[in-house]
Write a protein that holds these residues in place. Structure first.
Motif, PDB file in Angstrom:
ATOM      1  N   VAL A   1       0.849  -1.193   0.000  1.00  0.00           N
ATOM      2  CA  VAL A   1       0.000   0.000   0.000  1.00  0.00           C
ATOM      3  C   VAL A   1       0.883   1.240   0.000  1.00  0.00           C
ATOM      4  CG1 VAL A   1      -1.669   1.313   1.391  1.00  0.00           C
ATOM      5  CG2 VAL A   1      -1.959  -1.125   1.075  1.00  0.00           C
ATOM      6  N   VAL A   2       1.931   1.220   0.817  1.00  0.00           N
ATOM      7  CA  VAL A   2       2.837   2.375   0.891  1.00  0.00           C
ATOM      8  C   VAL A   2       3.527   2.548  -0.441  1.00  0.00           C
ATOM      9  CG1 VAL A   2       4.963   3.228   1.979  1.00  0.00           C
ATOM     10  CG2 VAL A   2       3.164   2.238   3.385  1.00  0.00           C
ATOM     11  N   ARG A   3       3.981   1.504  -1.097  1.00  0.00           N
ATOM     12  CA  ARG A   3       4.647   1.603  -2.395  1.00  0.00           C
ATOM     13  C   ARG A   3       3.693   2.137  -3.451  1.00  0.00           C
ATOM     14  NH1 ARG A   3       7.130  -4.132  -2.755  1.00  0.00           N
ATOM     15  NH2 ARG A   3       6.524  -4.166  -0.697  1.00  0.00           N
ATOM     16  N   ARG A   4       2.463   1.678  -3.437  1.00  0.00           N
ATOM     17  CA  ARG A   4       1.473   2.145  -4.400  1.00  0.00           C
ATOM     18  C   ARG A   4       1.212   3.633  -4.208  1.00  0.00           C
ATOM     19  NH1 ARG A   4      -3.553  -0.910  -3.652  1.00  0.00           N
ATOM     20  NH2 ARG A   4      -2.201  -2.672  -3.391  1.00  0.00           N
ATOM     21  N   ASN A   5       1.097   4.003  -2.909  1.00  0.00           N
ATOM     22  CA  ASN A   5       0.875   5.429  -2.630  1.00  0.00           C
ATOM     23  C   ASN A   5       2.073   6.261  -3.074  1.00  0.00           C
ATOM     24  OD1 ASN A   5      -1.632   5.007  -1.555  1.00  0.00           O
ATOM     25  ND2 ASN A   5      -0.922   4.933   0.583  1.00  0.00           N
ATOM     26  N   LYS A   6       3.271   5.729  -2.882  1.00  0.00           N
ATOM     27  CA  LYS A   6       4.464   6.450  -3.294  1.00  0.00           C
ATOM     28  C   LYS A   6       4.505   6.585  -4.815  1.00  0.00           C
ATOM     29  CE  LYS A   6       9.412   6.435  -2.566  1.00  0.00           C
ATOM     30  NZ  LYS A   6      10.525   5.725  -2.073  1.00  0.00           N
ATOM     31  N   GLU A   7       4.147   5.524  -5.531  1.00  0.00           N
ATOM     32  CA  GLU A   7       4.137   5.563  -6.993  1.00  0.00           C
ATOM     33  C   GLU A   7       3.090   6.567  -7.491  1.00  0.00           C
ATOM     34  OE1 GLU A   7       3.449   1.626  -8.525  1.00  0.00           O
ATOM     35  OE2 GLU A   7       5.378   0.899  -7.778  1.00  0.00           O
ATOM     36  N   LEU A   8       1.932   6.599  -6.834  1.00  0.00           N
ATOM     37  CA  LEU A   8       0.877   7.530  -7.214  1.00  0.00           C
ATOM     38  C   LEU A   8       1.368   8.967  -6.981  1.00  0.00           C
ATOM     39  CD1 LEU A   8      -2.393   5.853  -5.950  1.00  0.00           C
ATOM     40  CD2 LEU A   8      -1.727   6.243  -8.302  1.00  0.00           C
ATOM     41  N   ARG A   9       2.043   9.192  -5.908  1.00  0.00           N
ATOM     42  CA  ARG A   9       2.540  10.525  -5.635  1.00  0.00           C
ATOM     43  C   ARG A   9       3.584  10.928  -6.655  1.00  0.00           C
ATOM     44  NH1 ARG A   9       4.243  10.188   0.252  1.00  0.00           N
ATOM     45  NH2 ARG A   9       2.365   9.166   0.798  1.00  0.00           N
ATOM     46  N   GLU A  10       4.430   9.989  -7.011  1.00  0.00           N
ATOM     47  CA  GLU A  10       5.462  10.279  -7.993  1.00  0.00           C
ATOM     48  C   GLU A  10       4.817  10.570  -9.343  1.00  0.00           C
ATOM     49  OE1 GLU A  10       8.382   7.176  -8.165  1.00  0.00           O
ATOM     50  OE2 GLU A  10       9.089   7.629  -6.156  1.00  0.00           O
ATOM     51  N   GLU A  11       3.790   9.857  -9.682  1.00  0.00           N
ATOM     52  CA  GLU A  11       3.109  10.097 -10.948  1.00  0.00           C
ATOM     53  C   GLU A  11       2.431  11.463 -10.933  1.00  0.00           C
ATOM     54  OE1 GLU A  11       0.348   7.025 -11.990  1.00  0.00           O
ATOM     55  OE2 GLU A  11       1.912   5.508 -11.975  1.00  0.00           O
ATOM     56  N   LEU A  12       1.878  11.793  -9.829  1.00  0.00           N
ATOM     57  CA  LEU A  12       1.198  13.092  -9.722  1.00  0.00           C
ATOM     58  C   LEU A  12       2.206  14.232  -9.713  1.00  0.00           C
ATOM     59  CD1 LEU A  12      -1.607  12.438  -7.116  1.00  0.00           C
ATOM     60  CD2 LEU A  12      -1.878  12.773  -9.540  1.00  0.00           C
ATOM     61  N   THR A  13       3.296  14.058  -9.143  1.00  0.00           N
ATOM     62  CA  THR A  13       4.304  15.118  -9.113  1.00  0.00           C
ATOM     63  C   THR A  13       5.102  15.108 -10.402  1.00  0.00           C
ATOM     64  OG1 THR A  13       5.866  13.682  -7.968  1.00  0.00           O
ATOM     65  CG2 THR A  13       4.648  15.284  -6.660  1.00  0.00           C
TER      66      THR A  13
END
Length: 184
Positions: A171-183
């Protein structure tokens, strides 16, 4: 207190003491006026005063030899011996043999009872030891099973926590990937 020295022949003493009142003899020691009347002979007994002493009055009591009538009373004759026949001897020997056999049988019976009791005690001890061993083995088996179940439960809980951490990490990795995609 008055004391008295007495010289007496042992066999005649018992008989003469039956004839005289001890109380009157003692009273004669305590009451001098009565003593004057009592000094002398008492049916086969002679009483003589001895010199007065600081500790009291002393008397010498002399018994006369017992009368012929009293000798017959004291003389004990043994019963006449009867002749012992061969049959009587045989009966006595047989009775002695029976007593010996009976005593021997009683001793053997006591020994067998003692041995039987020892055997019973030994069997009981062996049975108790066997029962104790079985109970100890059962306890050990139950304890080992309990330990095994506890270990499996502990391992299952560790695996569950590990899986929970792995899910959380995803879940943390997915959230990190989503944040990276958004940024990005």
């Amino acid at each position: 207190m008055a004391t008295s020295a007495i010289i007496i022949q042992p066999l005649a003493y018992k008989e003469k003491m039956k004839e005289i009142s001890v109380l009157s003899l003692l009273c004669s020691c305590l009451y001098p006026e009565a003593r004057k009347n009592l000094m002398g002979e008492f049916q086969g007994m002679e009483v003589k005063p001895i010199n007065k002493r600081a500790s009291g009055q002393a008397f010498e009591v002399i018994l006369k030899p017992p009368s012929p009538v009293s000798d017959a009373a004291h003389c004990v004759t043994s019963p006449p011996k009867r002749e012992v026949s061969l049959e009587d001897i045989q009966k006595k020997l047989e009775a002695a043999e029976d007593r010996r056999r009976s005593q021997e049988a009683q001793v053997l019976r006591a020994l067998s009872e003692k041995r039987e009791h020892e055997r019973d005690v030994l069997l009981k001890a062996m049975e108790e030891n066997s029962n104790f061993s079985k109970m100890a083995e059962e306890k050990l088996t139950m304890k080992m099973e309990q330990i095994k179940e506890n270990r499996q439960a502990y391992l299952a809980s560790i695996m569950e926590r590990l899986q929970e951490k792995e899910r959380h990490a995803q879940v943390v990795r997915r959230n990190k990937e989503l944040r990276e995609e958004l940024t990005a």
